[in-house]
Design an enzyme around this catalytic site. Structure first.
Site, PDB file in Angstrom:
ATOM      1  N   ILE A  61       1.036  -1.628   0.126  1.00  0.00           N
ATOM      2  CA  ILE A  61       0.377  -0.225   0.075  1.00  0.00           C
ATOM      3  C   ILE A  61       1.027   1.283  -0.225  1.00  0.00           C
ATOM      4  CG2 ILE A  61      -1.233   1.443   1.580  1.00  0.00           C
ATOM      5  CD1 ILE A  61      -3.000  -1.442   2.384  1.00  0.00           C
ATOM      6  N   ASP A  87      11.395   3.919   4.551  1.00  0.00           N
ATOM      7  CA  ASP A  87      11.450   2.434   4.933  1.00  0.00           C
ATOM      8  C   ASP A  87      12.224   1.793   5.510  1.00  0.00           C
ATOM      9  OD1 ASP A  87       9.013   0.542   3.671  1.00  0.00           O
ATOM     10  OD2 ASP A  87      10.612  -0.554   4.498  1.00  0.00           O
ATOM     11  N   ASP A 117      13.277   2.919  10.868  1.00  0.00           N
ATOM     12  CA  ASP A 117      12.367   2.150  11.157  1.00  0.00           C
ATOM     13  C   ASP A 117      11.876   3.035  12.397  1.00  0.00           C
ATOM     14  OD1 ASP A 117      11.785   0.164  13.386  1.00  0.00           O
ATOM     15  OD2 ASP A 117      13.686  -0.235  14.010  1.00  0.00           O
ATOM     16  N   VAL A 118      10.372   2.821  12.016  1.00  0.00           N
ATOM     17  CA  VAL A 118       8.933   3.613  13.096  1.00  0.00           C
ATOM     18  C   VAL A 118       9.373   3.436  14.418  1.00  0.00           C
ATOM     19  CG1 VAL A 118       7.433   3.797  11.140  1.00  0.00           C
ATOM     20  CG2 VAL A 118       7.444   1.923  12.198  1.00  0.00           C
ATOM     21  N   SER A 125      -6.656  -0.074   9.729  1.00  0.00           N
ATOM     22  CA  SER A 125      -7.786  -1.686   8.925  1.00  0.00           C
ATOM     23  C   SER A 125      -9.087  -1.419   9.958  1.00  0.00           C
ATOM     24  CB  SER A 125      -7.282  -2.371   9.828  1.00  0.00           C
ATOM     25  OG  SER A 125      -7.024  -3.895   9.760  1.00  0.00           O
ATOM     26  N   TYR A 135      -2.872  -7.431  16.746  1.00  0.00           N
ATOM     27  CA  TYR A 135      -2.848  -6.835  15.245  1.00  0.00           C
ATOM     28  C   TYR A 135      -4.139  -5.598  15.549  1.00  0.00           C
ATOM     29  CZ  TYR A 135      -3.906  -4.944  10.646  1.00  0.00           C
ATOM     30  OH  TYR A 135      -3.672  -4.344   9.392  1.00  0.00           O
ATOM     31  N   VAL A 177      -6.690  -6.623   1.668  1.00  0.00           N
ATOM     32  CA  VAL A 177      -5.747  -5.982   0.239  1.00  0.00           C
ATOM     33  C   VAL A 177      -4.567  -6.928   0.112  1.00  0.00           C
ATOM     34  CG1 VAL A 177      -4.431  -3.784  -0.525  1.00  0.00           C
ATOM     35  CG2 VAL A 177      -5.602  -3.625   1.547  1.00  0.00           C
TER      36      VAL A 177
HETATM   37  N1  LIG Z   1      -2.290  -6.097   3.205  1.00  0.00           N
HETATM   38  C1  LIG Z   1      -3.516  -5.800   3.972  1.00  0.00           C
HETATM   39  O1  LIG Z   1      -4.913  -6.980   3.512  1.00  0.00           O
HETATM   40  C2  LIG Z   1      -3.695  -4.697   4.793  1.00  0.00           C
HETATM   41  C3  LIG Z   1      -5.280  -4.291   5.165  1.00  0.00           C
HETATM   42  C4  LIG Z   1      -5.882  -2.761   5.776  1.00  0.00           C
HETATM   43  C5  LIG Z   1      -4.228  -2.794   6.682  1.00  0.00           C
HETATM   44  N2  LIG Z   1      -3.370  -2.658   5.888  1.00  0.00           N
HETATM   45  C6  LIG Z   1      -2.231  -2.175   6.403  1.00  0.00           C
HETATM   46  O2  LIG Z   1      -1.463  -1.275   5.453  1.00  0.00           O
HETATM   47  C7  LIG Z   1      -0.520  -1.650   5.628  1.00  0.00           C
HETATM   48  C8  LIG Z   1       0.533  -1.541   4.851  1.00  0.00           C
HETATM   49  O3  LIG Z   1       0.478  -2.627   4.219  1.00  0.00           O
HETATM   50  P1  LIG Z   1       0.612  -3.555   3.450  1.00  0.00           P
HETATM   51  O4  LIG Z   1      -0.014  -4.357   2.938  1.00  0.00           O
HETATM   52  O5  LIG Z   1       1.040  -3.001   2.250  1.00  0.00           O
HETATM   53  O6  LIG Z   1       2.135  -4.310   3.522  1.00  0.00           O
HETATM   54  P2  LIG Z   1       3.510  -4.620   3.145  1.00  0.00           P
HETATM   55  O7  LIG Z   1       4.384  -5.887   4.677  1.00  0.00           O
HETATM   56  O8  LIG Z   1       3.199  -4.600   1.687  1.00  0.00           O
HETATM   57  O9  LIG Z   1       4.252  -3.220   3.579  1.00  0.00           O
HETATM   58  C9  LIG Z   1       4.479  -3.013   4.765  1.00  0.00           C
HETATM   59  C10 LIG Z   1       5.742  -2.609   4.616  1.00  0.00           C
HETATM   60  O10 LIG Z   1       6.511  -1.572   6.330  1.00  0.00           O
HETATM   61  C11 LIG Z   1       7.635  -1.304   5.856  1.00  0.00           C
HETATM   62  N3  LIG Z   1       7.696  -2.167   7.693  1.00  0.00           N
HETATM   63  C12 LIG Z   1       7.785  -2.763   8.925  1.00  0.00           C
HETATM   64  N4  LIG Z   1       7.871  -2.480   9.966  1.00  0.00           N
HETATM   65  C13 LIG Z   1       8.487  -1.043   9.410  1.00  0.00           C
HETATM   66  C14 LIG Z   1       9.085  -0.186  10.655  1.00  0.00           C
HETATM   67  N5  LIG Z   1       9.951  -0.312  11.895  1.00  0.00           N
HETATM   68  N6  LIG Z   1       9.582   0.723  10.118  1.00  0.00           N
HETATM   69  C15 LIG Z   1       9.551   0.698   8.668  1.00  0.00           C
HETATM   70  N7  LIG Z   1       9.033   0.233   8.099  1.00  0.00           N
HETATM   71  C16 LIG Z   1       8.224  -0.546   8.324  1.00  0.00           C
HETATM   72  C17 LIG Z   1       8.092  -2.824   5.718  1.00  0.00           C
HETATM   73  O11 LIG Z   1       9.020  -2.771   5.069  1.00  0.00           O
HETATM   74  C18 LIG Z   1       7.122  -2.774   3.767  1.00  0.00           C
HETATM   75  O12 LIG Z   1       8.007  -1.971   3.414  1.00  0.00           O
HETATM   76  C19 LIG Z   1      -0.306  -1.184   7.292  1.00  0.00           C
HETATM   77  O13 LIG Z   1      -0.174  -0.446   8.129  1.00  0.00           O
HETATM   78  C20 LIG Z   1      -1.375  -2.783   7.006  1.00  0.00           C
HETATM   79  O14 LIG Z   1      -1.658  -2.783   8.466  1.00  0.00           O
HETATM   80  C21 LIG Z   1      -2.791  -4.128   4.980  1.00  0.00           C
END
Ligand SMILES: NC(=O)c1ccc[n+]([C@@H]2O[C@H](COP(=O)([O-])OP(=O)(O)OC[C@H]3O[C@@H](n4cnc5c(N)ncnc54)[C@H](O)[C@@H]3O)[C@@H](O)[C@H]2O)c1
Length: 260
Positions: A23, A42, A68-69, A147, A160, A193
């Site tokens: 996302i 990231d 790193d968040v 989420s 979560y 997603v």
């Molecule tokens: N995929 C889904 O179904 C879904 C649904 C609802 C919400 N979300 C939320 O959307 C957001 C993005 O998720 P996604 O599905 O794209 O996942 P993803 O794993 O594809 O991407 C997540 C990104 O966050 C980065 N990350 C993780 N820990 C980190 C840290 N400590 N510091 C900096 N960066 C860090 C990772 O390196 C990665 O690039 C997240 O907050 C997730 O909870 C995802």
């Protein structure tokens, strides 16, 4: 990526956390397409650099900064690097996050701490730097990626759900506290997603003996999962002046799932 000559973000700079994947990466692409200069932040340097390079290849201005968040020092350093690169920020999209599966009976304290540290405390660290940067720029928009499971909950994802529920309430609290500085703070709340995270969630649930369908569409009234582009479109609405009087909201992007 084809860049539009004039977009909603022309002349603006955006910082996107989690921009290496899923996302967050799609938000980088969409913001760049609409004219923004994009700071990709990231933990994953290789993926983040690749996103920034993709945007540059498409004609946009972009740079990668490590972040790193969970660590305030790296978040502050990334915002400082962004300011040095391009000056004031107008948009922050906070998409970095991690999945966590299991009930409280399954989740040990270390796993609980990990989920809360990245998803909730990470939103605090990024929010703290974002409101300072956006406020100093005379106003701007912070969009958190929450989420569906922070609103209605789901089974077998206790940490979560708790972390994302916290993100929604922190979004509202920051919206109230920083409205006078013209800093708007909103969230999007996607259902499932199709990203690398979703595959890991399915694997994690199966590891806890929970049956999940690969389509993941059983409970989605509109009959399909969101794409990262669906989520990015909602993020861009909240990031843009189209939502100029909207703050503190959590916008579902879930095909109607939260209505049930
Ligand atoms: N995929 C889904 O179904 C879904 C649904 C609802 C919400 N979300 C939320 O959307 C957001 C993005 O998720 P996604 O599905 O794209 O996942 P993803 O794993 O594809 O991407 C997540 C990104 O966050 C980065 N990350 C993780 N820990 C980190 C840290 N400590 N510091 C900096 N960066 C860090 C990772 O390196 C990665 O690039 C997240 O907050 C997730 O909870 C995802």
């Amino acid at each position: 990526m084809v860049r539009e000559a004039v977009g909603r973000f022309a002349g603006k700079t955006a910082l996107v956390t989690g921009g290496a994947s899923g996302i967050g990466r799609e938000c980088c692409v969409a913001l760049a397409r609409e004219g923004a200069a994009v700071v990709v932040a990231d933990l994953d340097a290789k993926g983040g650099e690749a996103t920034a390079e993709r945007l540059r290849q498409g004609g946009a201005e972009s740079t990668f900064v490590p972040m790193d968040v969970t660590r305030a020092d790296t978040v502050e350093a990334a915002f400082a690097a962004a300011a040095e690169w391009k000056g004031p920020l107008q948009v922050v999209c906070h998409a970095a996050g991690v999945e966590s599966t299991g009930t409280v009976a399954d989740v040990d304290a270390a796993e609980w701490d990990r989920a809360i540290a990245v998803n909730l405390t990470g939103t605090y660290h990024v929010g703290r730097s974002a409101v300072a940067a956006l406020g100093a720029a005379g106003g701007g928009s912070l969009v958190n990626v929450g989420s569906l499971y922070g609103t209605v909950g789901t089974r077998n994802m206790a940490a979560y759900c708790a972390s994302k529920g916290g993100v929604m309430m922190l979004t509202r609290a920051m919206a109230l506290d920083h409205a006078a500085q013209k800093v708007r703070v909103n969230a999007v709340c996607p259902g499932p997603v199709r990203t690398p995270m979703l595959g890991r969630i399915f694997t994690g649930l199966r590891g806890h003996g929970v049956g999940v369908s690969d389509s993941g569409m059983n409970d989605i009234p509109m009959g399909r999962m969101a794409s990262p582009a669906d989520v990015a479109a909602a993020v861009l609405y909240l990031a843009s002046s189209d939502s100029g009087h909207v703050t503190g909201t959590s916008l579902p992007v879930d095909g109607g799932a939260s209505c049930m």
